[in-house]
Design an enzyme around this catalytic site. Structure first.
Site, PDB file in Angstrom:
ATOM      1  N   SER A  40      18.516  11.452   5.666  1.00  0.00           N
ATOM      2  CA  SER A  40      18.510  12.216   6.917  1.00  0.00           C
ATOM      3  C   SER A  40      17.403  13.258   7.030  1.00  0.00           C
ATOM      4  CB  SER A  40      19.862  12.878   7.151  1.00  0.00           C
ATOM      5  OG  SER A  40      20.069  13.931   6.236  1.00  0.00           O
ATOM      6  N   LYS A  83      20.408  20.043   6.435  1.00  0.00           N
ATOM      7  CA  LYS A  83      19.880  19.807   7.791  1.00  0.00           C
ATOM      8  C   LYS A  83      18.997  20.980   8.213  1.00  0.00           C
ATOM      9  CE  LYS A  83      22.665  16.253   8.286  1.00  0.00           C
ATOM     10  NZ  LYS A  83      22.173  14.935   8.039  1.00  0.00           N
TER      11      LYS A  83
END
Length: 166
Positions: A40, A83
């Protein structure tokens, strides 16, 4: 003889407790080493990279847009996610993918942040689970330690998805 052995045992237990407290405070308030897995955050962070996540920014409410953070996963509290912060409370963020024709927007509520992976096509993030409570943030990533050829501070977002405050 028994008294001597008891004294040494109590001393050892005392030192163990002291060092345990010091280690706890270091990991809770200073930082920790984290091994990242998954696609990710590619290309910024790839699977099996080792990073340093500092904790002071979280405690001092100094998390900013563009920071990469480690947080408890809103969908699985046993997992952590890595993230990038795209929006802070009060910000208006685009909640649709870059390829969508019709763009949808939302406001980040008070006490929350909007998180997205740098690899937008292969990231489960706030676009899936919504804004993330600030309390789930564990730390701010400030340094890549491994592999050694990539040692140093992390790069800017390759997506230019960090909006200006509205």
């Amino acid at each position: 003889m028994f008294r001597s052995a008891l004294g040494k045992t109590v001393g050892f237990v005392g030192y163990t407790i002291q060092y345990g407290c010091i280690a706890h405070c270091a990991f809770e308030y200073i930082g920790e080493l984290v091994s990242c897995t998954g696609p990710s955050m590619e290309p910024t962070i790839t699977s099996n990279d080792i990073i340093f996540s500092e904790r002071l920014s979280r405690h001092l409410y100094r998390i900013e847009k563009g920071d990469i953070i480690i947080a408890k996963s809103p969908s699985d509290p046993k997992m952590n996610v890595c993230k990038r912060v795209i929006g802070l409370e009060g910000d208006k963020v685009c909640t649709s993918s870059p390829s969508d024709i019709f763009k949808t927007h939302t406001y980040v509520p008070k006490g929350h942040v909007w998180l997205e992976g740098d690899n937008l096509r292969n990231s489960t993030d706030s676009r899936s689970y919504g804004p993330v409570p600030y309390a789930l943030i564990r730390g701010r990533v400030c340094l890549k330690l491994w592999p050694l050829n990539n040692f140093g501070p992390l790069s800017e977002s390759p997506n230019e998805r960090i909006p200006r405050s509205s």
